[in-house]
Structure formats: structure tokens, C-alpha cells
Scaffold this motif. Structure first.
Motif, PDB file in Angstrom:
ATOM      1  N   LEU A   1      86.453  -0.233  -8.825  1.00 44.37           N
ATOM      2  CA  LEU A   1      87.642   0.517  -9.218  1.00 44.37           C
ATOM      3  C   LEU A   1      87.948   1.530  -8.120  1.00 44.37           C
ATOM      4  O   LEU A   1      87.050   2.231  -7.645  1.00 44.37           O
ATOM      5  N   ALA A   2      89.204   1.617  -7.731  1.00 44.04           N
ATOM      6  CA  ALA A   2      89.585   2.418  -6.570  1.00 44.04           C
ATOM      7  C   ALA A   2      89.383   3.912  -6.822  1.00 44.04           C
ATOM      8  O   ALA A   2      89.838   4.452  -7.833  1.00 44.04           O
ATOM      9  N   GLN A   3      88.659   4.570  -5.901  1.00 42.90           N
ATOM     10  CA  GLN A   3      88.517   6.026  -5.936  1.00 42.90           C
ATOM     11  C   GLN A   3      89.753   6.716  -5.393  1.00 42.90           C
ATOM     12  O   GLN A   3      89.975   7.893  -5.647  1.00 42.90           O
ATOM     13  N   SER A   4      90.502   5.979  -4.601  1.00 39.10           N
ATOM     14  CA  SER A   4      91.625   6.598  -3.906  1.00 39.10           C
ATOM     15  C   SER A   4      92.540   5.512  -3.374  1.00 39.10           C
ATOM     16  O   SER A   4      92.084   4.405  -3.058  1.00 39.10           O
ATOM     17  N   PRO A   5      93.848   5.810  -3.262  1.00 34.16           N
ATOM     18  CA  PRO A   5      94.759   4.867  -2.624  1.00 34.16           C
ATOM     19  C   PRO A   5      94.852   5.097  -1.113  1.00 34.16           C
ATOM     20  O   PRO A   5      95.790   4.648  -0.466  1.00 34.16           O
ATOM     21  N   GLN A   6      93.861   5.802  -0.557  1.00 32.57           N
ATOM     22  CA  GLN A   6      93.906   6.270   0.821  1.00 32.57           C
ATOM     23  C   GLN A   6      94.243   5.183   1.844  1.00 32.57           C
ATOM     24  O   GLN A   6      95.167   5.329   2.657  1.00 32.57           O
ATOM     25  N   LEU A   7      93.463   4.091   1.829  1.00 28.22           N
ATOM     26  CA  LEU A   7      93.647   3.068   2.863  1.00 28.22           C
ATOM     27  C   LEU A   7      95.046   2.488   2.838  1.00 28.22           C
ATOM     28  O   LEU A   7      95.675   2.281   3.888  1.00 28.22           O
ATOM     29  N   TYR A   8      95.572   2.248   1.637  1.00 27.11           N
ATOM     30  CA  TYR A   8      96.878   1.601   1.517  1.00 27.11           C
ATOM     31  C   TYR A   8      98.004   2.540   1.946  1.00 27.11           C
ATOM     32  O   TYR A   8      99.001   2.103   2.522  1.00 27.11           O
ATOM     33  N   LYS A   9      97.836   3.828   1.665  1.00 28.14           N
ATOM     34  CA  LYS A   9      98.848   4.788   2.129  1.00 28.14           C
ATOM     35  C   LYS A   9      98.845   4.852   3.654  1.00 28.14           C
ATOM     36  O   LYS A   9      99.899   4.899   4.299  1.00 28.14           O
ATOM     37  N   GLN A  10      97.650   4.851   4.234  1.00 26.75           N
ATOM     38  CA  GLN A  10      97.565   4.935   5.693  1.00 26.75           C
ATOM     39  C   GLN A  10      98.068   3.659   6.364  1.00 26.75           C
ATOM     40  O   GLN A  10      98.651   3.703   7.459  1.00 26.75           O
ATOM     41  N   MET A  11      97.844   2.529   5.692  1.00 26.29           N
ATOM     42  CA  MET A  11      98.428   1.290   6.213  1.00 26.29           C
ATOM     43  C   MET A  11      99.953   1.385   6.225  1.00 26.29           C
ATOM     44  O   MET A  11     100.609   0.902   7.158  1.00 26.29           O
ATOM     45  N   ALA A  12     100.510   2.015   5.187  1.00 23.79           N
ATOM     46  CA  ALA A  12     101.967   2.170   5.130  1.00 23.79           C
ATOM     47  C   ALA A  12     102.460   3.054   6.270  1.00 23.79           C
ATOM     48  O   ALA A  12     103.512   2.791   6.871  1.00 23.79           O
ATOM     49  N   ILE A  13     101.702   4.113   6.572  1.00 24.16           N
ATOM     50  CA  ILE A  13     102.107   4.984   7.680  1.00 24.16           C
ATOM     51  C   ILE A  13     101.992   4.237   8.997  1.00 24.16           C
ATOM     52  O   ILE A  13     102.881   4.310   9.852  1.00 24.16           O
ATOM     53  N   ALA A  14     100.883   3.504   9.176  1.00 23.86           N
ATOM     54  CA  ALA A  14     100.740   2.709  10.396  1.00 23.86           C
ATOM     55  C   ALA A  14     101.806   1.624  10.466  1.00 23.86           C
ATOM     56  O   ALA A  14     102.137   1.143  11.553  1.00 23.86           O
ATOM     57  N   GLY A  15     102.326   1.244   9.307  1.00 22.58           N
ATOM     58  CA  GLY A  15     103.416   0.265   9.266  1.00 22.58           C
ATOM     59  C   GLY A  15     104.781   0.902   9.404  1.00 22.58           C
ATOM     60  O   GLY A  15     105.799   0.272   9.088  1.00 22.58           O
ATOM     61  N   ASP A  16     104.812   2.177   9.839  1.00 16.23           N
ATOM     62  CA  ASP A  16     106.054   2.898  10.163  1.00 16.23           C
ATOM     63  C   ASP A  16     106.909   3.252   8.948  1.00 16.23           C
ATOM     64  O   ASP A  16     108.126   3.342   9.044  1.00 16.23           O
ATOM     65  N   PHE A  17     106.283   3.452   7.772  1.00 20.25           N
ATOM     66  CA  PHE A  17     107.045   3.965   6.629  1.00 20.25           C
ATOM     67  C   PHE A  17     107.370   5.446   6.799  1.00 20.25           C
ATOM     68  O   PHE A  17     108.313   5.929   6.198  1.00 20.25           O
ATOM     69  N   GLY A  18     106.590   6.165   7.546  1.00 22.01           N
ATOM     70  CA  GLY A  18     106.877   7.576   7.832  1.00 22.01           C
ATOM     71  C   GLY A  18     106.351   8.537   6.788  1.00 22.01           C
ATOM     72  O   GLY A  18     105.533   9.401   7.076  1.00 22.01           O
ATOM     73  N   LYS A  19     106.829   8.395   5.525  1.00 26.24           N
ATOM     74  CA  LYS A  19     106.404   9.272   4.429  1.00 26.24           C
ATOM     75  C   LYS A  19     106.289   8.442   3.157  1.00 26.24           C
ATOM     76  O   LYS A  19     107.251   7.791   2.756  1.00 26.24           O
TER      77      LYS A  19
END
Length: 523
Positions: free
Chosen positions: A275-293
Motif C-alpha cells: 500500500l502506497a506510503q506516498s504518491p511521491q514517485l508519480y508526482k515527480q514523474m509528472a514534473i519530469a514529464g514537464d507538467f510543471g505543477k
């Protein structure tokens, strides 16, 4: 010895016949009493009460099987007020309490967090039978009441709607409750105080949880859930106004996040999952994918076996991640101003809900500054020392000192929310960026509400060589460290991306670019 079964020699009945007659009379009396009680509950005409002039104005409605479609004429209970004075309305609500007195009955209706007093008196169109019927309706029954809204000379202190009452003309039971319930709603919503002369009736936590449906009906719980929804709504609106994009992240993951500690493991078909402790990796993937915020709202699971309000095994996480251009204060200010928007929105739009909670759990109004107060760590330590607390300038804050500092800040700056910036580098993880002017300090901060830390943030080291240097300084074998190892893999396999970004997660895997870390904010 005389045989009672043998008839007596006289003309009168035998003793046995007399006993049978007596038992028959007692049985008939009990039957008549029972019949009278049922008649009172139904409001039937009794001897001496005359004809029931209200027989069509009250009673038990038949089971609703969606027999017909009719327009809804009921108004929400919360909408009742002086603006509707002298108007006749129909409401559907639960019977909270009732009190018969002579030829009248006072009863309180409750719908969600709203309560209003109703009055029914014997008169030209109201019979004694109708009053008796209302007196015998069981608490928590759902009823339809038609009546006239009348302004009151004095406030009805026991209800949330205090300036008017409803003079009932029709009362129908839609769904009757059982006469005996596991807990009384008025007991579950009783204020928690230390008044020795007060009514010391409490509902135990086990009883509340075993009968959660009843417990959820209290105005306090109704208000708490609405406030939680309000926090999420205001969080979304504040970030959307800053061009953040909401993303949905998985809650079942194939590898333990945050270093692998304190996670709930499970079997996902024939594989291990967590069970996920945090959505950290997926948020950072979004930033690396140029979502910005980006931001996300969802459940967070922590296998922390600590029985405190700061260690929850499951809570709702409000997480954000953002790119910044020059300075980590771009993220700090965004988050600080977001909190201000939430505080202002709760104060202006949820005053009734806050008042409902305060009625059971009294608290002073929450105070905040706009823009938020930002103190450097050394300033906070200086305030503690001035107040007599002995501690080193670079020593971490203990929980008692955190709370004491909160009281000092409130006394000096009149705010319950503040930000403590530039923490000592020695009390932060190795991947925290040191202060460019003095390596004794770091580019990191905590945010506090009423003396308790609710959020931590730090700019993370984004340079591979510098990160290895910091790992070596802490005697961390980086080749075996999952966070650092993953970082180096990404760094070596991905063109160097020099964007700067900030986030709302804890122990997130570093990616190329400056990174801002913030612990989950839980509702």
C-alpha cells in the motif's frame, strides 16, 4: 378437608369458580389497558376526548415503494429562518427530542447539522389525540412536519436555528425508529467539559464505533466531515488558481517507497505488493514529464505502530509538486499562501460548521497573518532561550519546545500559523541542500499550527557529484542506498535536465533538477 372442586352446598358459586372469574377479570383489565395504550400511540379517540378533529392531519405513512411520482415540496431544514416568517412550509427530518406538557408538546427536528424547535398545541384544528400521537413518536424516527414559521421573542438556545420555531399543523411518521437505541444522540453530542456540576453522561468510544451510523448523526460529526470536504475543496481551488494540474496516482505499488520502512505488504495475485506510503514517485514523474505543477488528494498508508494523533496508519494526503525557477522560497511562499487561502475560506464559508464543532469541543478562533509569518530557526531558538529554555542553536526542536515556541509566537505575533525557515543542516537528511552562505544551516523549513509541525520542506541536492559527497560525509554506502542508487541510474541514463522543481512528498526519489520536499498535509 374440603375439596375445592366439589360445588358448595349453598346457592353461591364454588371457590374454584370464583378464582376463575377473578383471573378472567384481571386478564380483561390488562387487555383493556394494553388496548388503551395502543390507542394513545395511534391517536385513536378515547372516551371523554370527543371526536378527533385532526384525524387526517397525523399518522403513520404507508411504506414508500415509489408508487407515484409527486413534486417535492419539502424545504431543507437549514433554510428555515426569519426570512420565511409567517409562511407555511413542509420539512422532513428526524425527531431529535420531544417533551409533552399538558395540552401541548415541544419537539425538536434535526437534519444533518441543523436543529429547530417545533410546537403543537391543542386547539381548533389540533386534537388531544394528535398531541398524544406526537408524544409517542420514538426518537430518531423520520417524520414529515407541515407548519407555520413563527419568529421567537427569545433565542432557542438548544437549537442551531434560534430565532424562529415551527408551529406544526401536520405530523406524519415516514419511518419509525426502534423505541430503544444503543446510544442517545443528545448524549453523543454533549459538550466535553470539566464542570463537576454538569451532566456527566458520556458515550464510550467503543459504543460510538460499534454504532457508527448513530454517532455520525451528531451535528458535530456532520460538521467535521463538511469541514474536511471544505479543506479539500479549498486546497484544490487555491492550487488550480496557480495553474496546478490534479493527477491520480496508484495506491497499490510493486516496491516499498520511502526506503521500504513502515509499509503494509500484501499479495497481488502471485506477486508481492504494498500500500502506497506516498504518491511521491508519480508526482515527480509528472514534473519530469514537464507538467510543471501537480497535486493529488488520496489515501496514504503508514505502518507506524504509534498511538498518537501524529502517527496515523491511514489518512488523506494532500500532496503537491512544482517546478521553481531560482529559489526554494518560490515553493515556500506558494504553500504558505495556499494555507492562508484555506484558513480564510474556512472562516468565511464554514462558520456554522466551526460553531457546531466548538459547541462540543470549545476552542478559541484560529488566527493567521496574510502573508504568513516566516521566522528563521535561529530566531525561534533565541525566543526559547529568552523564555528560559536551555538548548544549542543547532539542536533539533523537541515536541515540548515546539509547543512552547508556538505559544511564544502567538503571544508576540498573534498568529496560530507560522513558518520556521533555515533549519540546522545537522538535523536534516543528507540529501538536503546546505545554505549557500553558511553550511551550518540548510534550505529547509517546517510549518506549524498551534505549536505542532504539520509540514516539512527542503530543497534537495540535484547534483550527482555533490550528492555522493554528502552521502560519503554521512558514511552512507550510496551504491546500496535505494534512493541514491535510483537517482544515479536516472542521472546517467537521462539527458541532464536543469529545471528546478518543488514537491509535496517525503523521501521522494531524487531526479535531475532542484527538488523541493514537503511532507503530506493530512485532513
Amino acid at each position: 378437608m374440603t375439596n375445592e372442586n366439589v360445588p358448595s352446598s349453598g346457592d353461591g358459586p364454588s371457590k374454584n369458580a370464583l378464582k376463575k372469574a377473578q383471573k378472567a377479570a384481571e386478564k380483561a383489565a390488562k387487555k383493556a389497558e394494553h388496548k388503551a395504550q395502543n390507542a394513545a400511540a395511534r391517536g385513536d379517540t378515547e372516551e371523554g376526548e370527543g371526536e378527533d378533529c385532526s384525524k387526517d392531519l397525523y399518522g403513520n405513512l404507508p411504506m414508500n415503494r415509489s408508487q407515484e411520482k409527486r413534486p417535492v415540496t419539502h424545504i431543507p431544514l437549514k433554510d428555515i429562518g426569519r426570512n420565511l416568517s409567517n409562511q407555511t412550509v413542509t420539512v422532513r427530518a428526524r425527531l431529535h427530542t420531544s417533551r409533552g406538557k399538558g395540552k401541548q408538546v415541544f419537539f425538536v427536528l434535526r437534519s444533518q447539522a441543523s436543529t429547530v424547535q417545533c410546537v403543537l398545541c391543542v386547539g381548533e384544528k389540533v386534537s388531544k389525540q394528535m398531541v398524544k400521537f406526537v408524544c409517542n413518536i420514538t426518537k430518531e424516527s423520520i417524520i414529515d412536519v407541515e407548519g407555520k414559521i413563527v419568529a421567537t421573542d427569545q433565542k432557542v438556545e438548544s437549537c442551531s436555528i434560534q430565532d424562529v420555531e415551527l408551529h406544526a399543523t401536520k405530523v406524519f411518521v415516514v419511518s419509525a425508529s426502534l423505541p430503544r437505541l444503543p446510544l442517545q444522540i443528545e448524549d453523543a453530542m454533549r459538550p466535553e467539559d470539566d464542570d463537576p456540576e454538569g451532566l456527566q453522561i458520556k458515550v464510550n468510544q467503543d459504543t460510538r464505533l460499534d454504532n457508527r451510523i448513530l454517532d455520525l448523526r451528531t451535528p458535530t460529526n456532520q460538521a467535521i466531515f463538511r469541514l474536511e470536504a471544505g479543506v479539500c475543496h479549498l486546497f484544490r481551488e487555491a492550487l488550480r488558481a496557480q495553474n496546478f494540474v490534479e493527477v491520480m496516482t496508484p495506491k497499490l505499488i510493486s516496491a516499498a517507497s520511502e526506503g521500504g520502512a513502515n509499509v503494509f505488504g500484501m499479495r497481488y495475485f502471485d506477486k508481492d505488493a504494498f500500500l502506497a506510503q506516498s504518491p511521491q514517485l508519480y508526482k515527480q514523474m509528472a514534473i519530469a514529464g514537464d507538467f510543471g505543477k501537480v497535486f493529488t488528494i488520496g489515501p496514504v498508508f503508514r505502518a507506524e505502530n504509534s498511538n498518537t494523533h501524529r502517527h496515523l496508519t491511514e489518512f488523506v494526503g494532500l500532496d503537491l509538486e512544482m517546478a521553481f525557477t531560482h529559489h526554494y522560497h518560490e515553493a515556500l511562499n506558494t504553500i504558505g499562501n495556499m494555507f492562508t487561502e484555506i484558513f480564510r475560506g474556512l472562516r468565511d464559508n464554514y462558520a456554522d460548521e466551526i460553531a457546531a464543532v466548538n459547541k462540543q469541543f470549545p476552542a478559541e478562533p484560529f488566527k493567521f497573518l496574510d502573508p504568513p509569518l516566516i521566522l528563521e530557526y535561529r530566531e525561534g531558538v533565541a525566543m526559547l532561550k529568552e523564555a528560559g529554555i536551555e538548548m544549542e542553536e543547532t539542536e533539533d526542536l523537541s515536541t515540548p519546545n515546539e509547543k512552547f515556541l508556538g505559544r511564544l509566537v502567538k503571544a508576540k505575533y498573534d498568529t496560530d500559523f507560522y513558518i520556521l525557515d533555515k533549519f540546522p543542516l545537522a538535523v536534516r537528511p543528507f540529501y538536503t541542500m546546505p545554505d549557500p552562505s553558511d553550511p551550518k544551516w540548510s534550505n529547509s523549513y517546517d510549518m506549524f499550527m498551534r505549536g505542532e509541525e504539520i509540514l516539512s520542506g527542503a530543497q534537495r541536492i540535484h547534483d550527482a557529484e555533490f550528492l555522493v559527497e554528502r552521502a560519503n560525509a554521512h558514511n552512507i554506502p550510496y551504491s546500496h542506498h535505494p534512493v541514491l542508487h535510483r537517482f544515479l541510474q536516472v542521472w546517467m541514463s537521462t539527458p541532464c535536465w536543469r529545471g528546478n522543481w518543488a514537491g509535496a512528498s517525503h523521501h521522494a526519489i531524487p531526479w535531475p533538477g532542484q527538488h523541493q520536499e514537503v511532507i503530506h498535509v493530512s485532513s
